[in-house]
Design an enzyme around this catalytic site. Sequence first.
Site, PDB file in Angstrom:
ATOM      1  N   LYS A  28       1.019  -0.760   0.006  1.00  0.00           N
ATOM      2  CA  LYS A  28      -0.471  -0.190   0.344  1.00  0.00           C
ATOM      3  C   LYS A  28       1.090   1.159  -0.491  1.00  0.00           C
ATOM      4  O   LYS A  28       2.011   1.389   0.472  1.00  0.00           O
ATOM      5  CB  LYS A  28      -0.778  -0.015   1.420  1.00  0.00           C
ATOM      6  N   LYS A  86      -7.507  -6.629   0.109  1.00  0.00           N
ATOM      7  CA  LYS A  86      -8.095  -5.668   1.368  1.00  0.00           C
ATOM      8  C   LYS A  86      -8.725  -4.939   0.509  1.00  0.00           C
ATOM      9  O   LYS A  86      -8.306  -3.358  -0.534  1.00  0.00           O
ATOM     10  CB  LYS A  86      -7.069  -4.726   2.124  1.00  0.00           C
TER      11      LYS A  86
END
Length: 109
Positions: A28, A86
């Site tokens: 991320k 996610k």
Amino acid sequence: MTQMLASVVDSQEAEMVIRAGADIIDLKNPHNGALGALPIEQIHAIVEQVAQRSPVSATIGDLPPDPQRVTKAVSKVACTGVNYVKVGFFSNENLDSCLQSIARITGTQ
């Protein structure tokens, strides 16, 4: 059993946390938000580099709760070969529709 998830933004960081014993590599970019996504090409390259030495997760990014956008993003990230995708929801708006849409493409309905 406690495991360590290490968030990384590039391949150098991925190698560093693998050597340090991380159990899960999390992809991320916090500069793009709490769950900021990396570019799809970069996710794919890191997944190939990690080469199954560790499970890899990646976020779809901070997206509005639109079922079509969320589902498309989940599909794109899943196609990179990550073990986990996610998804973050920041409100209840369209939550049921988004979850149902994701369930259809993951076969978890």
